[in-house]
Write a protein that holds these residues in place. Structure first.
Motif, PDB file in Angstrom:
ATOM      1  N   VAL A 195      -4.609   6.851  -4.297  1.00  0.00           N
ATOM      2  CA  VAL A 195      -3.272   7.370  -4.979  1.00  0.00           C
ATOM      3  C   VAL A 195      -2.591   6.176  -5.584  1.00  0.00           C
ATOM      4  N   ALA A 223      -8.400  11.345   1.396  1.00  0.00           N
ATOM      5  CA  ALA A 223      -7.857  11.795   0.105  1.00  0.00           C
ATOM      6  C   ALA A 223      -8.257  10.977  -0.745  1.00  0.00           C
ATOM      7  N   ALA A 243      -2.645   4.971   2.808  1.00  0.00           N
ATOM      8  CA  ALA A 243      -2.706   4.298   4.286  1.00  0.00           C
ATOM      9  C   ALA A 243      -3.286   5.236   5.274  1.00  0.00           C
ATOM     10  N   THR A 244      -2.569   6.467   4.976  1.00  0.00           N
ATOM     11  CA  THR A 244      -2.727   7.481   6.126  1.00  0.00           C
ATOM     12  C   THR A 244      -3.873   8.571   5.591  1.00  0.00           C
ATOM     13  N   ALA A 245      -3.876   9.226   4.505  1.00  0.00           N
ATOM     14  CA  ALA A 245      -5.115  10.133   4.292  1.00  0.00           C
ATOM     15  C   ALA A 245      -6.192   9.262   3.845  1.00  0.00           C
ATOM     16  N   THR A 294       0.813  -1.079   0.035  1.00  0.00           N
ATOM     17  CA  THR A 294       0.093   0.050  -0.043  1.00  0.00           C
ATOM     18  C   THR A 294       0.870   1.220   0.050  1.00  0.00           C
ATOM     19  N   PRO A 295       0.282   2.194  -0.915  1.00  0.00           N
ATOM     20  CA  PRO A 295       1.335   3.268  -0.793  1.00  0.00           C
ATOM     21  C   PRO A 295       1.086   4.063   0.518  1.00  0.00           C
ATOM     22  N   ALA A 296       1.957   4.739   1.191  1.00  0.00           N
ATOM     23  CA  ALA A 296       1.949   5.250   2.537  1.00  0.00           C
ATOM     24  C   ALA A 296       0.922   6.368   2.461  1.00  0.00           C
ATOM     25  N   THR A 297       0.846   7.100   1.325  1.00  0.00           N
ATOM     26  CA  THR A 297      -0.295   8.037   1.273  1.00  0.00           C
ATOM     27  C   THR A 297      -1.786   7.630   1.386  1.00  0.00           C
TER      28      THR A 297
END
Ligand SMILES: Nc1ncnc2c1ncn2[C@@H]1O[C@H](COP(=O)(O)OP(=O)(O)OP(=O)(O)O)[C@@H](O)[C@H]1O
Ligand SMILES: [Mg+2]
Lengths: 326, 301
Positions: free
Chosen positions: B19, B16, B11-13, B6-9
């Motif tokens: 991505v 959003a 996973a967190t946003a 999973t792209p970090a972004t």
């Protein structure tokens, strides 16, 4: 069971600046998925190590592998999948935050351009993204640095003192952000001079002083090594309290240079001693933690005489290199 | 443990948009990276007020110059084609060409060439660029190409603008050659453009000089002023009639090579020699700059 290639593996790494050895035979291993801290006081060599990792300076000796690749083999491709910043992140001040990210996305290629809005959201900068970076506060620049790193969709995030210069709320947010990113599966290597910070967010730590590794291992192992917490104790009768301390071998009580007493003990032993004080008619007026145990260990490790060198207890250097790579 | 897919972004946003994973878009390699870096540098240049202002000045200054000249009774007779500026619009670009060689050309190129490397030092952004999978050589060639692009653009804009200003404001009368014969308008226009084109090799030499000073000193002022001062010193030496062999090796001498084109019987010797000298400067300066940049420890910023 396969052994995963470590995210970062340094062995015998040396960097000299003239006569000064900034990094002295450093071995270090960061496994995929962990949050790793490099801890050390000013001038310990943290930034120098990270500069070598990014290929900004070349080591004088030793090898450094990132996801198994060395600079010699892979050149700048060694940094594929790696992102981060060294000291404070820098941008073009005459461009907006978004334009800066746009430019960097152009350098990165791939799908970086399509991630800009998402990463601005992650660091909570979406509202100010169209202002010139020249007008950003220090903390905003720091967050833009994280955004610029995330743009590369890294597998390894390298942050050099990410909380440096931030206000308490900024520090809290930065730590929370790093924890969230790590929870998402990102490997994080960060440097810090703050034991609290490393204890709060890291799994494993390397402690450096003047270029040398003085400890490496897990935070849990480090806690086990830590001396008893040290408290300042004010009582109605210090002389009596000192005498009673003699009856409790598990605690150490001594006079505090600024008045009152110093109490060093594990919490349960401290409880027993305080209760005994009460039973003996000595009132406790104040008891507060002076030095957190890990912090005092940190000072012990990083402030001892370098000539003495290995006065660190041998078991305080459990070999992280043999640690869990499953 | 395996690499997180999973792209970090994402996973967190959580709020959003999804991505896209990077693996779908293979990243460019080798020469492709010079191209991405070149585009990056050109975008950056285009965003700078200084670059746009310089091009605007190149576009407008010739018109102002012609208008001012038109109101003057005294002609700049000292400069080649100065006495003919009211007689033919084709004399205007040649007059300006002769004049620009003195210090305007070095200034125009070094505005970008002298700054393009040093500005990364000034902003502490070397580490920002070099931590993004680009090698120093890739960045070096991208920046060098961008500086050369700017030089070429400046020269082209200035040449066309001078020619247009002359023809529009003075007229397209035949032009007198340096041997006194008359050149018909079409041929005159071609020769004017050819004359301007001969300034490109020495101008690229000055670009390389600016790049070298910019890399070595890590200072924009030195990178910008350095080539101008060196250019003026060379002019001075040539003016004082220094030894001929040395005069041939000066980077300002090729700026006069176009005189051969405007003779009744054109001669190309100076043009050929001038091009060799310019290429010599180019190679030498770039080699020094390249080596210095490759060896440097990036510790600032
Ligand atoms: N470019 C340089 N030239 C000379 N010495 C340097 C250079 N860079 C670093 N050093 C020296 O190397 C040592 C380690 O510096 P480094 O910046 O790595 O420390 P650090 O652990 O990052 O410290 P800080 O917490 O202050 O950021 C210091 O003694 C420093 O003076
Ligand atoms: Mg540092």
């Amino acid at each position: 069971m396969t052994v995963a290639v470590p995210a970062v593996e340094a062995s015998g790494l040396v960097k000299r600046f003239g006569a000064r050895t900034a990094v002295d035979r450093v071995d270090l291993r960061v496994d995929v998925g962990e949050v790793y801290g490099i801890l050390g006081p000013n001038g310990a060599g943290k930034t120098t190590f990270l500069r070598m990792l990014f290929g900004l300076i070349r080591p004088d000796a030793g090898t450094l592998r990132v996801f198994g690749r060395t600079w010699g083999e892979a050149g700048p491709r060694m940094l594929d999948g790696v992102a981060g910043f060294i000291e404070s992140p820098r941008f073009y001040p005459y461009l907006s935050g978004r334009r800066n990210l746009n430019l960097l996305a152009g350098l990165d290629g791939g799908g970086a351009g399509s991630r800009i809005d998402a990463v601005l959201d992650v660091v909570d900068l979406a509202g100010r993204a169209d202002d010139k970076v020249g007008g950003y506060s220090f903390g905003m620049r720091q967050r833009l640095g994280v955004a610029a790193s995330l743009l590369r969709d890294p597998r390894l995030l390298v942050l050099d003192e990410p909380a440096n210069g931030l206000d308490p709320a900024g520090i809290r947010d930065m730590r929370a952000l790093v924890r969230r990113l790590a929870a998402g599966g990102l490997t994080v290597l960060l440097s810090s001079h703050n034991m609290d910070e490393v204890e709060e967010i890291c799994d494993n730590v390397t402690i450096m002083r003047t270029g040398r590794v003085v400890y490496h291992g897990s935070i849990d192992q480090l806690r086990a090594q830590a001396p008893d917490p040290s408290h300042r104790l004010l009582t109605s009768d210090d002389a009596q309290a000192l005498r009673l301390g003699g009856d409790h071998p598990a605690v150490s009580v001594s006079a505090h240079p600024d008045g009152g007493l110093v109490l060093r003990a594990q919490p349960a032993d401290a409880d027993a001693y305080i209760l005994a004080l009460g039973q003996a008619g000595v009132a406790v007026r104040a008891l507060h933690l002076e030095v957190a145990p890990l912090e005092s260990l940190f000072f012990m490790l990083t402030e001892t005489d370098p000539a003495a060198g290995h006065d660190v207890p041998a078991q305080a250097q459990p070999d992280a290199l043999t640690g869990a790579a499953s | 443990m395996t690499t997180p897919a999973t792209p970090a972004t994402t996973a967190t946003a959580t709020a959003a948009a999804p991505v896209p994973p990077a693996a779908v878009h293979p990243r460019p390699v080798g020469r492709g990276r010079v191209a991405t870096a070149y585009r990056w540098e050109v975008t950056k240049l285009a965003a700078q007020a200084r670059t746009r202002a310089t091009l605007a000045v190149c576009l407008l200054a010739p018109f102002v110059f012609v208008v001012l000249l038109d109101r003057q009774d005294r002609l700049p007779k000292d400069t080649l084609y100065g006495r003919w500026v009211h007689a033919s619009g084709f004399a205007t670009p040649l007059l300006i060409l002769g004049f620009a060689a003195q210090w305007v050309f070095p200034l125009l190129t070094s505005l970008v060439a002298g700054d393009i490397f040093a500005s990364e030092d000034q902003h502490g952004t070397w580490k920002t660029i070099l931590t993004r999978s680009h090698s120093r050589s890739q960045i070096f060639w991208a920046k060098t190409l961008a500086a050369a692009t700017f030089t070429t653009a400046v020269l082209t804009v200035l040449a066309l603008s001078c020619l247009t200003a002359g023809v529009l404001l003075v007229g397209h009368q035949p032009l007198e050659s340096l041997s006194g014969t008359l050149l018909p308008p079409g041929r005159a226009a071609g020769l004017v453009l050819a004359a301007w084109a001969t300034a490109l090799p020495p101008l690229l030499g000055f670009t390389a000089l600016g790049i070298m000073l910019s890399v070595l000193t890590r200072s924009s002022p030195a990178g910008i002023v350095g080539p101008i001062i060196l250019g003026l010193l060379m002019q001075l030496y040539a003016f004082l009639n220094g030894a001929d062999t040395i005069r041939h090796l000066l980077l300002v001498t090729p700026f006069d090579a176009w005189h051969g084109l405007l003779a009744a019987h054109p001669y190309y010797g100076p043009l050929r020699d001038g091009t060799f000298v310019s290429v010599g400067y180019l190679v030498l300066c770039l080699a020094v700059a390249y080596t210095a940049l490759r060896r440097r420890d990036i510790t600032g910023g």
